[in-house]
Design an enzyme around this catalytic site. Structure first.
Site, short mmCIF file in Angstrom:
data_model
loop_
_atom_site.label_atom_id
_atom_site.label_comp_id
_atom_site.label_asym_id
_atom_site.label_seq_id
_atom_site.Cartn_x
_atom_site.Cartn_y
_atom_site.Cartn_z
N HIS A 234 -2.49 -11.96 1.17
CA HIS A 234 -2.23 -12.05 2.54
C HIS A 234 -2.60 -13.22 3.27
O HIS A 234 -3.73 -13.89 2.73
CB HIS A 234 -2.90 -10.96 3.42
CG HIS A 234 -2.38 -9.54 2.99
ND1 HIS A 234 -2.75 -8.90 1.78
CD2 HIS A 234 -1.28 -8.51 3.50
CE1 HIS A 234 -2.24 -7.69 1.59
NE2 HIS A 234 -1.26 -7.60 2.69
N ALA B 22 2.64 -0.99 4.16
CA ALA B 22 2.11 0.07 5.12
C ALA B 22 2.11 -0.63 6.46
O ALA B 22 1.91 -1.75 6.71
CB ALA B 22 0.78 0.40 4.76
N TYR C 75 -4.43 -13.33 6.05
CA TYR C 75 -5.81 -13.21 6.47
C TYR C 75 -6.97 -13.45 5.53
O TYR C 75 -7.89 -13.51 5.76
CB TYR C 75 -5.84 -11.87 7.13
CG TYR C 75 -5.88 -10.79 6.38
CD1 TYR C 75 -6.58 -10.41 5.27
CD2 TYR C 75 -4.53 -9.95 6.25
CE1 TYR C 75 -6.77 -9.34 4.57
CE2 TYR C 75 -4.36 -8.90 5.65
CZ TYR C 75 -5.47 -8.54 4.54
OH TYR C 75 -5.36 -7.37 3.75
N GLU C 76 -6.64 -13.62 4.12
CA GLU C 76 -7.51 -13.79 3.20
C GLU C 76 -8.01 -15.32 3.05
O GLU C 76 -8.69 -15.62 2.29
CB GLU C 76 -6.90 -13.30 1.75
CG GLU C 76 -6.87 -11.72 1.53
CD GLU C 76 -6.09 -11.48 0.41
OE1 GLU C 76 -6.71 -11.45 -0.73
OE2 GLU C 76 -4.77 -10.96 0.36
N SER D 89 0.94 -1.11 -0.18
CA SER D 89 -0.11 -0.22 0.02
C SER D 89 0.88 1.43 0.14
O SER D 89 1.69 1.33 0.59
CB SER D 89 -0.88 0.03 1.35
OG SER D 89 -1.49 -1.08 1.47
N HIS E 57 -9.15 1.39 8.04
CA HIS E 57 -8.50 1.38 6.49
C HIS E 57 -8.28 2.68 5.80
O HIS E 57 -7.23 2.68 5.06
CB HIS E 57 -9.05 0.24 5.79
CG HIS E 57 -8.20 -0.20 4.65
ND1 HIS E 57 -6.96 -0.69 4.80
CD2 HIS E 57 -8.69 -0.60 3.43
CE1 HIS E 57 -6.73 -0.96 3.58
NE2 HIS E 57 -7.70 -0.93 2.56
N HIS F 220 -6.76 -4.42 -5.09
CA HIS F 220 -5.36 -4.83 -5.02
C HIS F 220 -5.36 -5.57 -6.50
O HIS F 220 -5.54 -6.73 -6.71
CB HIS F 220 -5.09 -5.99 -4.28
CG HIS F 220 -4.85 -5.24 -2.77
ND1 HIS F 220 -3.79 -5.63 -1.99
CD2 HIS F 220 -5.58 -4.30 -2.23
CE1 HIS F 220 -3.62 -5.03 -1.01
NE2 HIS F 220 -4.71 -4.21 -0.93
N MET G 113 0.69 -6.79 8.64
CA MET G 113 -0.11 -8.12 8.25
C MET G 113 0.84 -8.75 7.05
O MET G 113 0.07 -9.54 6.46
CB MET G 113 -1.64 -7.89 7.93
CG MET G 113 -2.14 -7.11 9.15
SD MET G 113 -3.88 -6.63 8.73
CE MET G 113 -4.15 -5.64 10.07
N SER G 114 1.95 -8.33 6.82
CA SER G 114 2.55 -8.94 5.66
C SER G 114 4.25 -9.02 5.99
O SER G 114 4.43 -8.85 6.79
CB SER G 114 2.27 -8.12 4.36
OG SER G 114 3.06 -6.91 4.55
N ASN H 193 -0.14 5.08 10.56
CA ASN H 193 -0.93 5.24 11.60
C ASN H 193 -0.28 5.20 12.76
O ASN H 193 0.74 4.20 12.67
CB ASN H 193 -2.18 4.78 11.59
CG ASN H 193 -1.99 3.11 11.45
OD1 ASN H 193 -1.73 2.75 10.24
ND2 ASN H 193 -2.03 2.53 12.67
N1 HPA Z 1 -1.64 -2.80 12.30
C1 HPA Z 1 -1.30 -3.58 11.60
N2 HPA Z 1 -1.42 -3.55 10.25
C2 HPA Z 1 -1.09 -2.20 9.83
C3 HPA Z 1 -1.57 -0.98 10.56
C4 HPA Z 1 -1.69 -1.16 11.97
O1 HPA Z 1 -1.87 -0.12 12.59
N3 HPA Z 1 -1.41 -0.08 9.63
C5 HPA Z 1 -1.35 -0.40 8.41
N4 HPA Z 1 -1.23 -1.59 8.48
#
Ligand code: HPA
Length: 273
Positions: A84, A114, A86-87, A31, A248, A62, A212-213, A236
């Site tokens: 990912h 990201a 989680y998918e 991202s 998101h 994506h 998450m990757s 963030n």
């Molecule tokens: N946590 C997990 N994955 C993320 C985050 C987060 O705060 N921000 C972007 N991907």
């Protein structure tokens, strides 16, 4: 031969005739780098759906495509869109694209993502070079029969992120006046964001960023002896570090805000390799 290796060779064979050249560098566009492919010239696209047994992302927006082409005179293959865990894909499927890019010939791998910032000195929009990783909270992609053709059963993970590439990344950032931070990236399974208590624990463990990757991909790549570089866009503050709940949209907005800087860093890094 192992079943996993058979699968990999089948995937390779299904598109072999369309591979335009042996790439030097493999790049995973996370991202924030969604438009990076615009910098790649002489493009040849191979959509994931054309590759036998390949995982296709279920996350909207994506696109799943290998983009072969040039950055300057550097031959690269970029993954536009990754899948990912989680998918619902097994870790073996998640790292299959990385393994395929090694079969294409790439010896260097650049991972981007990201991430949430755990380090209190980071702000949304910070770029963080990954210097090490914590992968203990997700299954290893190397579980199961070892694929001897790819690497050894018990690979060393002392230096996952190549020190020479790190030095080059620092130099590139400084030449662009980018205040590149550095730190440890920790992977969770997702898809939920973390709780404040988890973030506190992760900070205690030495993590600077969470996402998450990436760590599973780096592990699979290291298993195959690739030289790896990684950069996170801190989109963030992690859970519990700001008064607003995570979402998101915020992740995407921050990623878009710093996209140009992120692109410049990666492009110039590739040119410098
Ligand atoms: N946590 C997990 N994955 C993320 C985050 C987060 O705060 N921000 C972007 N991907």
């Amino acid at each position: 031969m192992s079943r996993l290796y058979d699968e990999l060779i089948e995937a390779y064979d299904s598109i072999k005739s369309r591979i335009p050249f042996e790439p030097e560098i493999a790049l995973v566009l996370g991202s924030g780098l969604g438009d990076f492919a615009n910098n790649i010239t002489n493009q040849v696209l191979i959509p994931y759906e054309d590759i036998k047994g390949f995982p296709i992302s279920t996350v909207s927006g994506h696109a799943g495509t290998f983009v072969f082409g040039l950055i300057g005179d550097k031959k690269i293959v970029a993954m536009q869109g990754r899948v990912h865990h989680y998918e619902g894909y097994s870790m073996h499927k998640v790292v299959m694209p990385i393994r395929l890019m090694k079969l294409f010939g790439a010896k260097k791998l650049i991972l981007t993502n990201a991430a949430g910032g755990i380090n209190e000195s980071f702000k949304p929009g910070t770029l963080m070079m990954i210097t090490d990783q914590i992968t203990s909270f997700v299954d290893s992609p190397l579980i199961g029969e070892n694929v001897e053709e790819l690497g050894t059963r018990f690979p060393d993970m002392s230096n996952v992120y190549d020190v020479e590439l790190q030095a080059l990344m620092r130099k590139t950032a400084s030449s662009l006046d980018i205040d590149l931070k550095e730190g440890v990236y920790l992977q969770t399974t997702g898809p939920s964001y973390e709780t404040p208590a988890e973030i506190k624990m992760f900070r205690g463990f030495g993590a600077d960023a969470v996402g998450m990757s990436t760590t599973c991909e780096a592990m699979a790549a290291k298993h195959m002896g690739m030289s790896i570089a990684g950069v996170s866009c801190i989109t963030n503050l992690a859970a519990g570090m700001s008064s607003t709940p995570l979402n998101h949209m915020e992740v995407k907005e921050t990623a878009n805000r710093v996209a140009k800087q992120f692109e410049a860093l990666i492009k110039n890094f590739i040119l410098a390799i």
